[in-house]
Design an enzyme around this catalytic site. Structure first.
Site, PDB file in Angstrom:
ATOM      1  N   LYS A 175      78.545 -13.049 -96.549  1.00 60.21           N
ATOM      2  CA  LYS A 175      77.775 -14.070 -96.033  1.00 60.21           C
ATOM      3  C   LYS A 175      77.012 -14.802 -97.370  1.00 60.21           C
ATOM      4  O   LYS A 175      76.174 -13.849 -98.303  1.00 60.21           O
ATOM      5  CB  LYS A 175      76.772 -13.898 -95.220  1.00 60.21           C
ATOM      6  CG  LYS A 175      77.315 -14.010 -93.697  1.00 60.21           C
ATOM      7  CD  LYS A 175      76.463 -13.895 -92.852  1.00 60.21           C
ATOM      8  CE  LYS A 175      77.262 -14.006 -91.400  1.00 60.21           C
ATOM      9  NZ  LYS A 175      77.339 -15.363 -90.819  1.00 60.21           N
ATOM     10  N   GLY A 230      85.834  -7.250 -75.157  1.00 61.21           N
ATOM     11  CA  GLY A 230      85.464  -8.577 -74.193  1.00 61.21           C
ATOM     12  C   GLY A 230      86.924  -9.381 -74.361  1.00 61.21           C
ATOM     13  O   GLY A 230      87.337  -9.619 -73.491  1.00 61.21           O
ATOM     14  N   GLU A 259      87.793 -13.040 -71.342  1.00 58.49           N
ATOM     15  CA  GLU A 259      87.108 -14.274 -71.862  1.00 58.49           C
ATOM     16  C   GLU A 259      88.021 -15.598 -72.136  1.00 58.49           C
ATOM     17  O   GLU A 259      87.890 -16.299 -73.014  1.00 58.49           O
ATOM     18  CB  GLU A 259      86.228 -13.943 -73.183  1.00 58.49           C
ATOM     19  CG  GLU A 259      85.179 -12.789 -73.109  1.00 58.49           C
ATOM     20  CD  GLU A 259      84.371 -12.695 -74.492  1.00 58.49           C
ATOM     21  OE1 GLU A 259      84.438 -13.205 -75.137  1.00 58.49           O
ATOM     22  OE2 GLU A 259      84.049 -11.280 -74.518  1.00 58.49           O
ATOM     23  N   GLU A 305      72.034 -10.661 -89.082  1.00 56.15           N
ATOM     24  CA  GLU A 305      72.025 -11.915 -89.915  1.00 56.15           C
ATOM     25  C   GLU A 305      70.801 -12.766 -89.788  1.00 56.15           C
ATOM     26  O   GLU A 305      70.482 -13.693 -90.722  1.00 56.15           O
ATOM     27  CB  GLU A 305      73.281 -12.541 -89.960  1.00 56.15           C
ATOM     28  CG  GLU A 305      73.547 -13.394 -88.641  1.00 56.15           C
ATOM     29  CD  GLU A 305      74.704 -14.333 -88.686  1.00 56.15           C
ATOM     30  OE1 GLU A 305      75.633 -13.612 -88.833  1.00 56.15           O
ATOM     31  OE2 GLU A 305      74.741 -15.440 -88.319  1.00 56.15           O
ATOM     32  N   HIS A 351      76.756  -5.295 -78.316  1.00 53.92           N
ATOM     33  CA  HIS A 351      77.893  -5.176 -79.315  1.00 53.92           C
ATOM     34  C   HIS A 351      77.293  -5.971 -80.768  1.00 53.92           C
ATOM     35  O   HIS A 351      76.793  -6.866 -80.158  1.00 53.92           O
ATOM     36  CB  HIS A 351      79.234  -5.885 -78.748  1.00 53.92           C
ATOM     37  CG  HIS A 351      80.177  -5.710 -79.990  1.00 53.92           C
ATOM     38  ND1 HIS A 351      80.827  -4.919 -80.879  1.00 53.92           N
ATOM     39  CD2 HIS A 351      80.477  -6.879 -80.597  1.00 53.92           C
ATOM     40  CE1 HIS A 351      81.588  -5.552 -81.599  1.00 53.92           C
ATOM     41  NE2 HIS A 351      81.316  -6.854 -81.158  1.00 53.92           N
ATOM     42  N   CYS A 410      78.288  -6.722 -84.883  1.00 50.10           N
ATOM     43  CA  CYS A 410      79.551  -6.582 -85.852  1.00 50.10           C
ATOM     44  C   CYS A 410      79.052  -7.468 -87.033  1.00 50.10           C
ATOM     45  O   CYS A 410      78.118  -7.936 -87.084  1.00 50.10           O
ATOM     46  CB  CYS A 410      81.023  -6.919 -85.398  1.00 50.10           C
ATOM     47  SG  CYS A 410      80.849  -8.671 -84.691  1.00 50.10           S
ATOM     48  N   HIS A 426      90.238  -6.924 -87.359  1.00 44.86           N
ATOM     49  CA  HIS A 426      90.577  -8.083 -88.412  1.00 44.86           C
ATOM     50  C   HIS A 426      92.063  -7.953 -89.023  1.00 44.86           C
ATOM     51  O   HIS A 426      92.536  -8.953 -89.711  1.00 44.86           O
ATOM     52  CB  HIS A 426      89.554  -8.113 -89.399  1.00 44.86           C
ATOM     53  CG  HIS A 426      88.016  -8.123 -88.858  1.00 44.86           C
ATOM     54  ND1 HIS A 426      87.425  -7.232 -88.472  1.00 44.86           N
ATOM     55  CD2 HIS A 426      87.657  -9.402 -88.230  1.00 44.86           C
ATOM     56  CE1 HIS A 426      86.302  -7.727 -87.695  1.00 44.86           C
ATOM     57  NE2 HIS A 426      86.296  -8.805 -87.826  1.00 44.86           N
TER      58      HIS A 426
HETATM   59  N1  GLN Z   1      82.712 -10.180 -76.346  1.00 43.15           N
HETATM   60  C1  GLN Z   1      82.893 -11.153 -77.776  1.00 43.15           C
HETATM   61  C2  GLN Z   1      84.557 -10.977 -77.944  1.00 43.15           C
HETATM   62  O1  GLN Z   1      85.285  -9.856 -77.628  1.00 43.15           O
HETATM   63  C3  GLN Z   1      82.456 -10.490 -79.070  1.00 43.15           C
HETATM   64  C4  GLN Z   1      82.671 -11.372 -80.252  1.00 43.15           C
HETATM   65  C5  GLN Z   1      81.937 -10.949 -81.583  1.00 43.15           C
HETATM   66  O2  GLN Z   1      81.427  -9.942 -81.463  1.00 43.15           O
HETATM   67  N2  GLN Z   1      81.870 -12.028 -82.494  1.00 43.15           N
HETATM   68  O3  GLN Z   1      85.247 -11.722 -78.544  1.00 43.15           O
HETATM   69 ZN    ZN Z   2      82.316  -8.362 -82.770  1.00 41.59          ZN
END
Ligand code: GLN
Ligand code: ZN
Length: 743
Positions: free
Chosen positions: A104, A419, A471, A592, A627, A629, A681
């Site tokens: 970033k 998710g 989702e 962030e 969560h 990240c 990723h």
């Molecule tokens: N619950 C979201 C997903 O699984 C979390 C996404 C994220 O942390 N950016 O996509």
């Molecule tokens: Zn994430």
């Protein structure tokens, strides 16, 4: 008085930038066509600048990232990309299989490519990109365009060696190598006709600036005429800053008050130009031009020459609001995106110079600024002002909650996912059809239900313990909620570059935020009806919704965070009422949002933690997950702990070593935690062994009873062919870990 503008978005009115790059990458256009397209786009940008500003940058239209451009210009090309053979090597460095690390850019959502230092070093300048871009501006008749480069100090601050930021010693050592190459780039530009340079040094505003080194660098460069820009925050070494041997200095007067205070206290030298960052380059809102004119007047009295500028590069904003048709008119008229900011600068200058034709416009801006707030919702305001300590505290402490939550009957090392499941092309097509109106709401929803049913069955077959609904109804975790909450506007064309050709569209918070109706209950309840295993309710947290949106004017971020938190809390209550026993509240943007200066951290985390606690104030028997990240969590474990969730899943597959070490130094950590056991990723399928190794490492630092097993983020960008074997291996590794517990 001149206007100096910079940072105009690269994307272009029709997102030409994106399509040019992507067409080239997929070989739909040739290199010549790529250059022609980019040149046309650059001329369009320069034309926009020239309409409003007196001075503006050349060399700004990077083909991927301006930090990468400088790496190449000074010859900092790691061995694995040698020999450097022009644009294709450039794209290899940017996005090839062994690309540079991406991270970033300051406190924005833009990601730059990290300059990578490796020994043995010898730098040789290759300024072709800048020369070509500068010539293009010259040939186009844009004689007020100045070469624009990132400064040497910022470049080193953003650099890494062996995956670590440079130490002060390394900065000094590598500075010795960098400076000659950097000077040769400026010399080459001088030979091409450049007389002045625009040098960006946003890293001057960071903590612990190496002031002597900065002084040394700029004395080395003193033969060049430099306009030096600082932005995003105040500069802590103001008296030394204004002594640097440069022609002009840019200060951000909107993000902070400290710059103004320093200016008033220490004054400003007569032999330099003050480049006043007066129009907020980060906010989507228009300015009160009358107030701005007064501010400029105050500053002008103490300087010989003052120029007007945006407070920061404009690329954090969408290009223009003119194509937005869906935004309520009262909101629309208050908006000011990048091009409108240039207009504001122009109007401001005319006004200050006594041009009567703009009087009305300036007065209107002041009236609008002071008019009634938008989206005023008294019940929401009342709820926020009635909040007491109790609202930020769950009814029972964690220890007692876990006892109640044992009713979930989870095995040791429970497995779950974060998710989302793959968002495939057929799903996107479905969504497009629904948006375009060729699919009715009922049809769309029934397709989504099918998907949910499939993914529940799928997870049961895999043998996961806590299930998710996938989702599928969400394209974006913030926009989805923004569309359902009051107080948000969604743009149609408000795209902003996140990195490379990637774009995102942030929602705009304009009014009080509240929830008119449940947002997720229908889908989650349906998912839960299909299984006896617990299904996680899936919400985006208040801090992330706020940080990934544009904030409203006239309101503190804290207040807005609490409003969003209350809306999420309403959703939590409704999920509980629908029989949901596990609820995850994602906060990937929690870290962030922290301010650039450490001294401002305690204040930010104070309200950020409280906002999360307010949102997650569930019944004690409800297991609250969060969560996180995309960040380094090492320095903020204490704040994370204070969020008072029951379980957290954290991205750790790339930095697990250090994170595990950190947990060892944090003995009072008593919450359940899922360290991401593989990196979503990457398309690579993690082996049972590699997953087990992460579990083992976690076991070294944390008690077994606290450990969950999950991937490090949502699976929506992956393909089913990758997800299935990966999750299968994850379940096997969990079983192996459980075996060990028994023996
Ligand atoms: N619950 C979201 C997903 O699984 C979390 C996404 C994220 O942390 N950016 O996509
Ligand atoms: Zn994430």
């Amino acid at each position: 008085m001149q206007i100096l503008a910079y940072g105009l978005p690269r994307l272009g009115e029709k997102r030409q930038y994106k399509s040019l790059l992507e067409s080239y990458w997929t070989k739909k256009i040739t290199q010549t066509e790529l250059y022609q397209g980019m040149d046309a786009l650059e001329k369009e940008r320069l034309g926009t600048y020239a309409t409003y500003a007196d001075l503006y940058p050349a060399c700004e239209l990077s083909f991927y990232d301006p930090v990468l451009d400088l790496s190449i210009a000074v010859g900092l090309v790691p061995q694995r990309f040698q020999p450097y053979e022009g644009i294709d090597t450039y794209f290899q460095m940017a996005r090839g299989p062994h690309a540079l690390e991406m991270t970033k850019w300051f406190n924005t959502n833009y990601h730059y490519l990290v300059p990578e230092w490796e020994e043995p070093l010898s730098l040789s300048a290759q300024p072709d990109f800048y020369i070509r871009a500068y010539r293009l501006a010259q040939e186009g008749g844009f004689h007020s365009a100045l070469p624009s480069l990132i400064g040497p100090y910022t470049f080193l601050k953003l650099s890494k060696k062996d995956g670590h930021s440079l130490s002060p010693d390394e900065m000094e050592r590598y500075g010795e190598l960098l400076l000659p190459a950097y000077s040769r780039v400026l010399e080459a530009l001088s030979q091409a006709g450049a007389t002045h340079f625009l040098i960006h040094e946003p890293a001057f505003v960071l903590d612990d600036p190496l002031v002597p080194l900065i002084g040394y660098f700029y004395h080395q460069l003193s033969r060049f005429s430099i306009y030096l820009l600082t932005y995003y925050e105040a500069v802590d070494f103001y008296p030394r800053l204004v002594e640097l041997p440069v022609k002009g200095i840019g200060l951000d007067f909107t993000s902070n008050t400290a710059n103004t205070e320093s200016f008033l206290q220490y004054g400003f030298p007569d032999d330099k130009i003050l480049i006043a960052g007066i129009i907020d380059g980060r906010s989507v809102w228009h300015a009160n031009l009358q107030a701005k004119a007064r501010e400029i007047e105050t500053l002008s009295r103490r300087v010989k020459e003052i120029w007007l500028a945006p407070s920061a590069p404009l690329f954090f904003l969408p290009l223009t609001k003119v194509f937005e048709k869906r935004i309520p008119p009262a909101v629309w008229e208050r908006l000011s995106f990048a091009r409108e900011k240039l207009q504001e600068l122009q109007t401001l200058k005319k006004y200050i110079l006594g041009d009567e034709t703009v009087w009305e416009e300036v007065e209107a801006s002041a009236r609008l600024w002071e008019s009634e707030p938008l989206g005023y919702h008294p019940p929401t305001r009342a709820r926020v002002s009635a909040l007491t300590e109790k609202d930020f505290t769950r009814d029972l402490p964690y220890k007692e909650r876990t006892r109640l939550q044992q009713a979930l009957q989870l095995p040791p090392f429970p497995t779950t996912t974060i998710g989302s499941f793959p968002q495939t092309e057929d799903l996107r097509a479905l969504r497009r059809a629904y948006r375009a109106g060729s699919l009715s709401e009922a049809q769309y929803k029934s397709h989504i239900r099918e998907k949910i049913a499939e993914v529940i069955r799928y997870q049961e077959e895999l043998g996961l313990d806590v299930l998710v609904h996938g989702e599928f109804e969400r394209s974006d975790m913030v926009e989805f909620f923004a569309e359902k909450l009051q107080g948000f506007a969604i743009t149609d064309h408000g795209w902003v570059l996140s990195y490379g050709s990637r774009v995102y569209r942030a929602p705009i918070i304009y009014g009080d935020v509240w929830r008119p109706a449940p947002m997720t209950v229908e889908e989650i309840k349906y998912a839960q009806s299909l299984t006896t295993k617990p299904v996680k309710g899936m919400l985006t947290g208040p801090v992330t919704i706020l940080n990934w949106s544009y904030a409203p004017p006239h309101k503190s971020r804290e207040e807005v965070a609490y409003e969003i938190a209350l809306a999420i809390q309403d959703e939590v209550r409704d999920l509980e009422a629908a029989g949901i026993r596990v609820i995850q509240i994602d906060e990937p943007a929690f870290r962030e949002g922290a301010p650039l200066k450490r001294r401002d951290w305690p204040e930010y985390f104070r309200w950020a933690v409280r906002a999360f606690r307010l949102a997650s104030r569930a019944q004690p028997s409800t297991q609250i997950h969060s969560h996180m990240c995309y960040s380094e969590f090492e320095s903020i474990l204490q704040y994370i702990w204070e969020m008072d969730f029951d379980v957290v899943s954290i991205e750790a597959s790339r930095s697990k070593g250090t994170l595990v070490e950190e947990f060892k130094r944090f003995p009072h950590w008593d919450r359940q935690i899922g360290l991401g056991v593989y990196d979503i990723h990457s398309p690579a399928i993690p082996s049972v062994e590699s997953i087990s190794a992460v579990i083992e490492a976690a076991r070294q630092a944390l008690p077994e009873r606290l450990l969950w097993i999950n991937p490090d983020c949502g699976l929506k960008t992956r393909r089913w062919e990758e997800v299935t074997p990966a999750l299968r291996n994850m379940v096997l590794a969990a079983q192996a870990a459980r075996e060990k517990v028994k023996t």
